[in-house]
Design an enzyme around this catalytic site. Structure first.
Site, PDB file in Angstrom:
ATOM      1  N   CYS A  74      17.384   5.478  16.948  1.00 35.85           N
ATOM      2  CA  CYS A  74      16.094   5.398  17.621  1.00 35.85           C
ATOM      3  C   CYS A  74      15.171   6.542  17.234  1.00 35.85           C
ATOM      4  O   CYS A  74      14.090   6.687  17.777  1.00 35.85           O
ATOM      5  CB  CYS A  74      16.258   5.327  19.127  1.00 35.85           C
ATOM      6  SG  CYS A  74      17.033   6.797  19.828  1.00 35.85           S
TER       7      CYS A  74
ATOM      8  N   GLY B 252      -2.923   8.857 -10.436  1.00 39.37           N
ATOM      9  CA  GLY B 252      -2.840  10.312 -10.286  1.00 39.37           C
ATOM     10  C   GLY B 252      -2.275  10.973 -11.531  1.00 39.37           C
ATOM     11  O   GLY B 252      -2.374  12.174 -11.709  1.00 39.37           O
TER      12      GLY B 252
ATOM     13  N   MET C 186      -1.969  11.225 -15.878  1.00 34.98           N
ATOM     14  CA  MET C 186      -2.863  11.017 -17.001  1.00 34.98           C
ATOM     15  C   MET C 186      -2.813   9.571 -17.416  1.00 34.98           C
ATOM     16  O   MET C 186      -1.755   8.973 -17.468  1.00 34.98           O
ATOM     17  CB  MET C 186      -2.416  11.872 -18.179  1.00 34.98           C
ATOM     18  CG  MET C 186      -3.499  11.964 -19.212  1.00 34.98           C
ATOM     19  SD  MET C 186      -2.866  12.268 -20.845  1.00 34.98           S
ATOM     20  CE  MET C 186      -2.628  10.613 -21.426  1.00 34.98           C
TER      21      MET C 186
ATOM     22  N   ARG D 241       0.969  -5.997 -16.040  1.00 28.83           N
ATOM     23  CA  ARG D 241       1.894  -5.470 -15.028  1.00 28.83           C
ATOM     24  C   ARG D 241       1.701  -6.283 -13.754  1.00 28.83           C
ATOM     25  O   ARG D 241       0.671  -6.954 -13.593  1.00 28.83           O
ATOM     26  CB  ARG D 241       1.624  -3.997 -14.753  1.00 28.83           C
ATOM     27  CG  ARG D 241       0.228  -3.761 -14.210  1.00 28.83           C
ATOM     28  CD  ARG D 241      -0.004  -2.291 -13.956  1.00 28.83           C
ATOM     29  NE  ARG D 241      -1.405  -2.047 -13.642  1.00 28.83           N
ATOM     30  CZ  ARG D 241      -1.974  -0.869 -13.636  1.00 28.83           C
ATOM     31  NH1 ARG D 241      -1.286   0.197 -13.918  1.00 28.83           N
ATOM     32  NH2 ARG D 241      -3.247  -0.724 -13.332  1.00 28.83           N
TER      33      ARG D 241
ATOM     34  N   ARG E  13      -0.999   6.650 -23.878  1.00 31.74           N
ATOM     35  CA  ARG E  13      -1.096   6.341 -22.445  1.00 31.74           C
ATOM     36  C   ARG E  13       0.219   6.647 -21.740  1.00 31.74           C
ATOM     37  O   ARG E  13       1.291   6.493 -22.321  1.00 31.74           O
ATOM     38  CB  ARG E  13      -1.426   4.851 -22.253  1.00 31.74           C
ATOM     39  CG  ARG E  13      -2.557   4.410 -23.127  1.00 31.74           C
ATOM     40  CD  ARG E  13      -2.821   2.934 -22.998  1.00 31.74           C
ATOM     41  NE  ARG E  13      -3.584   2.645 -21.808  1.00 31.74           N
ATOM     42  CZ  ARG E  13      -3.885   1.420 -21.394  1.00 31.74           C
ATOM     43  NH1 ARG E  13      -3.435   0.372 -22.060  1.00 31.74           N
ATOM     44  NH2 ARG E  13      -4.600   1.237 -20.319  1.00 31.74           N
TER      45      ARG E  13
ATOM     46  N   TYR F 126      21.732  -1.971  14.958  1.00 31.99           N
ATOM     47  CA  TYR F 126      20.281  -2.142  15.075  1.00 31.99           C
ATOM     48  C   TYR F 126      19.532  -0.869  14.709  1.00 31.99           C
ATOM     49  O   TYR F 126      20.098   0.218  14.692  1.00 31.99           O
ATOM     50  CB  TYR F 126      19.897  -2.575  16.496  1.00 31.99           C
ATOM     51  CG  TYR F 126      20.126  -1.514  17.553  1.00 31.99           C
ATOM     52  CD1 TYR F 126      19.150  -0.548  17.812  1.00 31.99           C
ATOM     53  CD2 TYR F 126      21.309  -1.468  18.289  1.00 31.99           C
ATOM     54  CE1 TYR F 126      19.359   0.430  18.765  1.00 31.99           C
ATOM     55  CE2 TYR F 126      21.522  -0.489  19.244  1.00 31.99           C
ATOM     56  CZ  TYR F 126      20.545   0.458  19.475  1.00 31.99           C
ATOM     57  OH  TYR F 126      20.741   1.434  20.404  1.00 31.99           O
TER      58      TYR F 126
ATOM     59  N   SER G 187      23.387   6.040  19.979  1.00 34.85           N
ATOM     60  CA  SER G 187      22.094   5.811  19.330  1.00 34.85           C
ATOM     61  C   SER G 187      21.708   7.110  18.639  1.00 34.85           C
ATOM     62  O   SER G 187      21.614   8.155  19.274  1.00 34.85           O
ATOM     63  CB  SER G 187      21.040   5.421  20.370  1.00 34.85           C
ATOM     64  OG  SER G 187      19.805   5.232  19.720  1.00 34.85           O
TER      65      SER G 187
ATOM     66  N   LYS H  51       4.759   0.132 -18.365  1.00 35.68           N
ATOM     67  CA  LYS H  51       3.785  -0.298 -19.381  1.00 35.68           C
ATOM     68  C   LYS H  51       4.487  -0.589 -20.695  1.00 35.68           C
ATOM     69  O   LYS H  51       4.274  -1.627 -21.322  1.00 35.68           O
ATOM     70  CB  LYS H  51       2.747   0.810 -19.553  1.00 35.68           C
ATOM     71  CG  LYS H  51       1.468   0.356 -20.175  1.00 35.68           C
ATOM     72  CD  LYS H  51       0.433   1.489 -20.186  1.00 35.68           C
ATOM     73  CE  LYS H  51      -0.150   1.749 -18.811  1.00 35.68           C
ATOM     74  NZ  LYS H  51      -0.762   3.061 -18.664  1.00 35.68           N
TER      75      LYS H  51
ATOM     76  N   HIS I  72       4.613  15.903  18.621  1.00 36.49           N
ATOM     77  CA  HIS I  72       4.413  15.055  19.796  1.00 36.49           C
ATOM     78  C   HIS I  72       3.290  14.048  19.547  1.00 36.49           C
ATOM     79  O   HIS I  72       3.441  12.845  19.783  1.00 36.49           O
ATOM     80  CB  HIS I  72       4.093  15.940  21.007  1.00 36.49           C
ATOM     81  CG  HIS I  72       3.852  15.164  22.249  1.00 36.49           C
ATOM     82  ND1 HIS I  72       2.582  14.803  22.656  1.00 36.49           N
ATOM     83  CD2 HIS I  72       4.706  14.629  23.145  1.00 36.49           C
ATOM     84  CE1 HIS I  72       2.678  14.114  23.779  1.00 36.49           C
ATOM     85  NE2 HIS I  72       3.954  13.990  24.095  1.00 36.49           N
TER      86      HIS I  72
END
Ligand code: PEP
Ligand code: MG
Length: 876
Positions: free
Chosen positions: A832, A102, A104, A337, A93, A852, A765, A23, A455
């Site tokens: 993975c 969330g 002030m 903004r 502000r 990857y 992996s 801001k 799970h």
């Protein structure tokens, strides 16, 4: 000179976001652009950090700088703070680097007290305005600085309106408002036991401290965790001279976006209220007019505003969200903004800005938050219906999307109700692999226990099914098939709804709508694919999941978990037979029954993947997970297998482990029972050969992956079994197919001995779910129960199972990459674990040089975009 902690707007600019907050930096930038901005100063984010370092105090040096800047502002404004002739009022502000709901937000009209308000009344010749401003100030300051809830004041306003027989706040007279201000102060004193602070300087310091404090309130901490914002950033505070939208019908205030934040349409979108201050628009006390109406009532201000909107959007090259006030027909800009927007709007705006030649394709790719794409890939609630509904509880948003259906309590019931054509929500204490069939048919999954990598969460994300997990408030009664939450009992068949993106639970049916993927989505993903260097694979256990992932752009499978294949009702008997076998011969007989089924599974997956690489992981979970636990099921199994119940029970209890996650699982199973690995190898290689024969145009190279290796000899042993079996199958078939044998790296010991392990592995992996669990030494299933206290105490700021812990687990990954490459320069490296679909972790994988990432099908587009952003960032 020491560090500078306070900047006038005229001393800063848009590039100083880190120091001045979003801001503040934008107010400075607008000032620099010569726009009509009420002037002010910014207390920096570093002052916030200092405040915490000093034990939640603003030290003398910083206080002195603040007062000095106030004097400078007085000169600019030509008014004086707390003055009895021409008083200056300010707004206070918050403004961190990233905009953060969330925290002030705003205090207006600061600097008023019983004397100053009289001066204001006389000077403006508008006592109504002066007292209106005063009562607003007392109300806001009490609420946000002193934590006296708004509602007490609202009750007093309602009483006053009733007494006066009016309905609108604007119908209250100056006298009424003066009376209200007195009532507010009395209310304050009653609640706090001391007088409302009347010294403007004290008010100012109080407000600044409240902003600093709000950086660490629970809502802000939660938001930071969800959005990867470190607590070390701190927030800045903006102190700005007041302009007044509540002086009468020549004044007003509003909020506008340069484009529609819901759809992305390129049309000014906004609202304003005449004779009002900012919070009236937000609070919804009065219904605002659309911005077009401003054109009719104040055409000059409107024209100027439209012109400024255009300039701001061109300047920032993004859609802007602005706040403005008009005081006596003069326009002032209070904020700009980059506007928050829906995922669909984000894509449209990015594509439109490219077409309008305002940004490059690369910039468009950088503009989209990858996590936001999720919203486009899952069903969503009907927005109106959702607004009208009230949650009965909330827990972890484990797998996104919206679900509505009837409560069922067992996987078998889920299947049964589904077959009757009902939509169901499977509600369980926790899920286990046994529940997979029920999970598959459910619209959503709700569990009482379990974290983000439990799970239920992992499987649900894989299937793209909505899941809310770990709702400890639920009192479950599995006997009566009911649960109690928020004081109400829900029985089997009752409707509930789940929001897997927020974690909210609703005790009613909320209709859902299928998400649509627009053309902009595809276009943007196309650009992303041009820039990324990481491949994106998927974790998929079924042909259906694999096909879904291909639709989302997956380039292969990085992980097929074979255990999920054994739970179907036609397979579990053979699996159980194998497990309770007393000797190898019995085990081989049972495995022979599983072989054709498993081969069929792999053929399906190879068909679905059309020649793309597929990594198949051998059996991983402890065997007792496949055995029944309920008495009736045990009796049935004993009968089916011709065993004594007591005998079967003894076998089951012999398989019991105190800590199964560290127990007889992974490659340890193949070490004990190599015939399992033999069967799985035979199934993989035969399936590959069969599909390859059918599709000579594809080049299938099976990738067999051995899980949970911690020692080179372990891998060498299992690999030998695999190679011997595979070579025999290939020779028997007269095939020339090639295959690879690699390993998961998911035990810390494997990372630090990766040079040895690489000698036996064609690929690594990283199984970062287990690696995180074992590095931190806490269970992926149970950590959810205590991580909350760790977040509250800022010991951990993030869930390490959701976002890779780069400092610890990441270091192990880096070590393994380095050692692995030393031993085998061409080793293929991937990940993975669940982190493969998390943007910041994807960026880490890019930097670490993996080939990857692999993630659940519904996160493939997120990973593609995150990989592109990582590559573009890397160029810079
Ligand atoms: C892992 O541990 O990261 C992994 C992918 O394996 P699983 O989640 O099946 O243990
Ligand atoms: Mg694992």
């Amino acid at each position: 000179m020491g560090k500078k902690f306070v900047y006038l707007f005229s001393e800063g600019d848009g590039s100083m976001r880190e120091l001045l907050g979003g801001k503040g930096a934008n107010l400075a930038e607008m000032t620099k652009l010569g726009m009509p901005v009420p002037q002010g100063f910014i207390v920096t984010t570093e002052a916030c950090t200092q405040y915490y370092a000093d034990g939640e105090k603003i030290n003398d040096e910083i206080q002195a700088e603040i007062y000095k800047s106030m004097e400078a502002l007085e000169k600019i404004a030509g008014k004086k703070f707390g003055d009895m002739e021409d008083p200056l009022l300010v707004s206070v502000r918050s403004g961190s680097r990233a905009s953060m709901p969330g925290m002030m937000d705003t205090i207006l009209n600061l600097g008023l007290n019983d004397e100053v308000v009289e001066v204001m009344a006389k000077k403006t010749n508008n006592p109504r305005f002066a007292y209106d401003s005063y009562r607003r100030f007392i109300q806001m300051y009490s609420d946000v600085v002193m934590e006296v809830g708004k509602k007490y004041f609202e009750e007093l306003i309602d009483e006053m309106k009733e007494k006066k027989g009016v309905t609108l706040d604007t119908d209250l007279t100056a006298e009424d408002l003066k009376e209200l201000a007195n009532q507010f102060k009395a209310e304050f004193k009653a609640k706090k036991g001391f007088d409302f602070p009347s010294d403007p300087k004290e008010q100012l310091m109080g407000a600044i401290m409240a902003v600093f404090r709000s950086w660490d309130n629970p809502r802000a901490i939660y938001y930071r965790r969800m959005n990867d914002i470190p607590s070390s950033w701190g927030t800045a505070v903006n102190i700005q001279m007041m302009v007044f939208g509540n002086t009468g019908d020549d004044s007003g205030t509003g909020v506008a976006f340069t484009r529609n934040p819901a759809t992305g349409e390129n049309k000014l979108f906004g609202e304003f209220l005449l004779n009002a201050q900012g919070e009236d628009v937000v609070a919804g006390v009065r219904t605002p007019e659309t911005i077009d109406h401003l054109k009719d009532v104040m055409p000059e201000a409107y024209e100027q505003f439209v012109e400024i909107c255009g300039r701001l959007e061109n300047h920032y090259r993004d859609m802007q969200d602005m706040e403005f006030t008009i005081e006596n027909r003069k326009l002032y800009m209070l904020q700009t903004r980059n506007g928050k927007r829906t995922a669909a709007a984000a894509l449209k705006i990015a594509c439109d800005l490219v077409d309008e030649k305002k940004i490059s394709e690369k910039e468009a790719v950088m503009m989209i938050d990858p996590k936001q794409l999720d919203a486009l890939l899952h069903p969503q609630f009907d927005a109106k219906a959702l607004k009208a509904a009230k949650p009965i509880g909330s827990a972890l948003p484990a797998s996104p999307g919206a679900a509505c259906g009837r409560v069922v309590f067992t996987a078998a019931d889920a299947v049964e109700w589904h077959e009757k054509g009902e939509k169901v929500i499977l509600t369980r204490l926790e899920t286990s692999p046994e529940d997979i069939a029920g999970m598959h048919v459910a619209q959503g999954i709700l569990t009482v226990r379990g974290g983000m990598t439990s799970h239920a969460a992992v499987v649900a994300r894989g299937m793209g099914t909505c899941c809310v997990s770990g709702c400890g408030e639920i009192k479950m009664n599995e006997e009566t098939k009911s649960f109690t939450l928020d004081g109400k009992t829900y029985n089997e068949g009752d409707y509930i709804s789940l929001d897997g993106s927020t974690g909210n639970i609703y005790g009613e049916a909320i209709p859902t709508v299928e998400a649509t993927i627009s053309g902009d989505f595809e276009r943007l993903m196309g650009w992303a694919d041009q820039y990324r260097t990481l491949d994106v694979r998927t974790n998929a256990d079924t042909p259906a999941d694999a096909m879904q992932a291909i639709k989302f752009g997956a380039q292969g499978i990085g992980l097929t978990r074979t255990e999920h294949m054994f739970f179907d009702s036609d397979r579990i008997p053979a699996m159980r037979e194998m497990i309770v076998s007393k000797n190898e011969t019995q085990r081989r007989t049972a495995l022979a029954k599983l072989l054709p089924m498993q081969r069929g599974d792999f053929e399906g997956i190879y068909e679905a993947m059309q020649g793309m690489p597929v990594t198949i992981r051998f059996l991983d979970p402890p065997l007792h997970e496949f055995l029944p636990t309920a008495e009736a099921d045990i009796v049935a199994l004993a009968k089916e297998m011709g065993l004594e119940v007591a005998d079967l029970k003894a076998t089951i209890s012999s398989l019991h482990e105190f800590n199964p996650m560290m127990g007889h699982r992974g490659c340890r199973l193949a070490v004990s029972y190599p015939e399992i690995a033999e069967m799985q190898t035979q199934a993989v290689i035969e399936a590959a050969i069969n599909v390859q024969k059918k599709h000579p145009e594809w080049k299938i190279v099976p990738e067999i992956m051995i899980p949970l290796v911690g020692e080179i000899k372990e891998l060498a042993y299992v690999k030998e079994v695999v190679v011997k079996t595979a070579d025999a199958v290939i020779a028997a078939a007269g095939s020339d197919i090639h295959y690879k044998v690699g390993t998961m790296i998911e035990i810390p010991r494997a990372c630090i001995t990766a040079d040895e392990i690489a000698k036996e592995a064609d690929f690594f992996s990283f199984g970062t779910n287990d690696l995180t669990q074992m590095t931190f030494g806490f269970s992926r299933d149970d950590a959810g129960a205590f991580l909350g206290s760790y977040y509250d105490k800022k010991i951990y700021e993030q869930d390490p199972f959701a976002r890779l812990d780069q400092k610890g687990v990441g270091k192990l990954v880096e070590t393994a990459v380095k050692l692995g490459r030393q031993a085998r320069p061409d080793i293929k490296l991937g990940i993975c674990g669940e982190h493969g679909g998390d943007p910041s972790s994807v960026e880490f994988c890019h930097r670490t040089g993996l080939s990857y990432v692999s993630c659940s099908p519904f996160r493939v587009p997120i990973a593609r975009l995150a990989a592109a952003q990582a590559a573009i960032k890397d160029e810079k």
